[in-house]
Enzyme design. Structure first.
Site, PDB file in Angstrom:
ATOM      1  N   ASP A   1       0.834  -1.202   0.000  1.00  0.00           N
ATOM      2  CA  ASP A   1       0.000   0.000   0.000  1.00  0.00           C
ATOM      3  C   ASP A   1       0.865   1.248   0.000  1.00  0.00           C
ATOM      4  O   ASP A   1       0.357   2.366  -0.094  1.00  0.00           O
ATOM      5  CB  ASP A   1      -0.997   0.002   1.154  1.00  0.00           C
TER       6      ASP A   1
ATOM      7  N   ASP B   1      -1.114  -5.937  -0.246  1.00  0.00           N
ATOM      8  CA  ASP B   1      -1.520  -5.345   1.031  1.00  0.00           C
ATOM      9  C   ASP B   1      -3.027  -5.131   1.094  1.00  0.00           C
ATOM     10  O   ASP B   1      -3.638  -4.617   0.146  1.00  0.00           O
ATOM     11  CB  ASP B   1      -0.838  -3.983   1.228  1.00  0.00           C
TER      12      ASP B   1
ATOM     13  N   LYS C   1      -1.526  -9.323   2.745  1.00  0.00           N
ATOM     14  CA  LYS C   1      -0.807  -8.944   3.962  1.00  0.00           C
ATOM     15  C   LYS C   1      -1.696  -8.033   4.788  1.00  0.00           C
ATOM     16  O   LYS C   1      -2.294  -7.091   4.255  1.00  0.00           O
ATOM     17  CB  LYS C   1       0.520  -8.254   3.649  1.00  0.00           C
TER      18      LYS C   1
ATOM     19  N   GLU D   1       8.513  -4.698  11.086  1.00  0.00           N
ATOM     20  CA  GLU D   1       9.005  -3.417  10.578  1.00  0.00           C
ATOM     21  C   GLU D   1       9.432  -2.500  11.712  1.00  0.00           C
ATOM     22  O   GLU D   1       8.668  -2.249  12.646  1.00  0.00           O
ATOM     23  CB  GLU D   1       7.938  -2.722   9.732  1.00  0.00           C
TER      24      GLU D   1
END
Length: 263
Positions: free
Chosen positions: A43, A82, A111, A180
Site C-alpha cells: 500500500d 496489502d 498482507k 518493521e
C-alpha cells in the site's frame, strides 16, 4: 519461489527470503527476471506512485489495479498484496470481499497489518483459502496512533506485546510475518520463537528474510533516505542525467538521428 509453501521450506533450510515491491507491470517484469523470491504490492503505492503523505490513502480499488498490473508483468511470481486501511475493520463480510478482490486481481496472498481486534477476520480468511501474511511493529496504517514513523517495541511491555501478537498470528494461520522498525534483538527473539518465516524491514539481520521498497534501494527518490535502506544505485541521478541528455540532443538537433527516422 513457486508458492507460499516455499516460505516454510526456506525457513527449514535457513535460506533467507528476499521480497521487493512492485506496483506496475514494468517493474514486475524486472523482478520476475531477477533472483527475488516474491513481489509485494504494498500500500506504499499510495505514497510512491500517487504522491500521498501516507499509506492510509490506499483503497481496495487502488490496490486491485496495481495487483493486476503486477500479475500481468510477472505471471508466475508469488505476489503478496496489502490489505489497505480499514479493509479488515469493517466486519467479516467486507474483509472477505476486499481480500477476494485482491486475489481475483492476481494476488497469491494478502498482507494484513496488526492483529488485535481482527483475529477472527484473519482466521476466517485463512479458513476460506486466502493465505495471510502478518505485519507487526511499525504498522504504517496506524501511523497517527503511533505518533509517526518511529521504532516500535522498545520497552519491555511493548516487546512482550509484540511477541504475543506474533505468536497469535502464527496460531491464526499466517504463513509469514513482516517485522518493521523494531529493535534487532526483539526481531531475533521473535524469529527464534516462531515456526513461520519473519521478514524484516528495519529490523536487523536476524530475521528469516528482508523486504524493501524497490524505489528506495534503486535510489529513485533523492530526498528519502531512511537509515535501514541501502541504496544500490543512485537511480534519481542516473534517470535525471538521461532525461537532460535527451533534452540537450533535441535542442541541438542531434535527435532524432537519420537512422532513427521512419521512412
Amino acid at each position: 519461489m513457486k508458492s507460499i509453501l516455499d516460505f516454510a521450506r526456506a525457513k527449514r533450510e535457513e535460506r533467507p527470503v528476499v521480497i521487493l515491491t512492485a506496483y506496475d507491470a514494468l517493474m514486475a517484469r524486472l523482478l520476475a527476471a531477477s533472483e527475488v523470491d516474491a513481489i509485494l504490492v504494498g500500500d506504499s503505492a499510495a505514497m510512491v506512485v500517487h504522491g500521498f503523505p501516507s499509506t492510509i490513502h490506499a483503497t481496495v480499488e487502488m490496490m486491485a489495479v496495481h495487483t493486476a498490473a503486477v500479475r500481468r508483468g510477472a505471471p508466475a511470481a508469488v505476489v503478496i498484496a496489502d490489505m489497505p486501511f480499514l479493509s479488515v475493520r469493517r466486519g467479516r463480510e467486507e474483509a472477505v470481499r476486499s481480500a477476494g478482490t485482491l486475489m481475483q486481481a492476481g494476488a497469491t496472498a494478502v498482507k494484513i497489518e496488526g492483529v488485535a481486534g481482527h483475529e477472527d477476520i484473519i482466521s476466517h480468511l485463512v479458513e476460506s483459502g486466502i493465505p495471510v501474511m502478518g505485519h507487526l511493529g511499525l504498522t504504517p496504517q496506524s501511523v497517527h496512533q503511533l505518533g509517526g514513523f518511529r521504532l516500535q517495541g522498545r520497552t519491555t511491555e511493548a516487546a512482550s506485546r509484540l511477541m504475543a501478537e506474533a505468536r497469535s498470528l502464527e496460531k491464526l494461520g499466517a504463513f509469514a510475518l513482516v517485522l518493521e522498525c523494531v529493535p534487532a534483538a526483539l526481531a531475533a527473539d521473535v524469529t527464534r520463537a516462531l515456526a513461520i518465516s519473519t521478514i524484516g524491514i528495519g529490523a536487523g539481520g536476524d530475521t528469516d528474510g528482508q523486504v524493501l521498497v524497490s524505489a528506495d534501494l534503486l535510489g529513485f527518490d533523492a530526498e528519502f533516505r531512511p537509515r535501514f535502506v541501502r541504496r544500490y544505485q543512485d537511480g534519481h541521478a542516473a534517470a535525471l542525467a538521461a532525461v537532460n541528455a535527451f533534452v540537450r540532443d533535441v535542442r541541438a538537433a542531434r535527435f532524432p538521428a537519420p537512422e532513427e527516422v521512419l521512412a
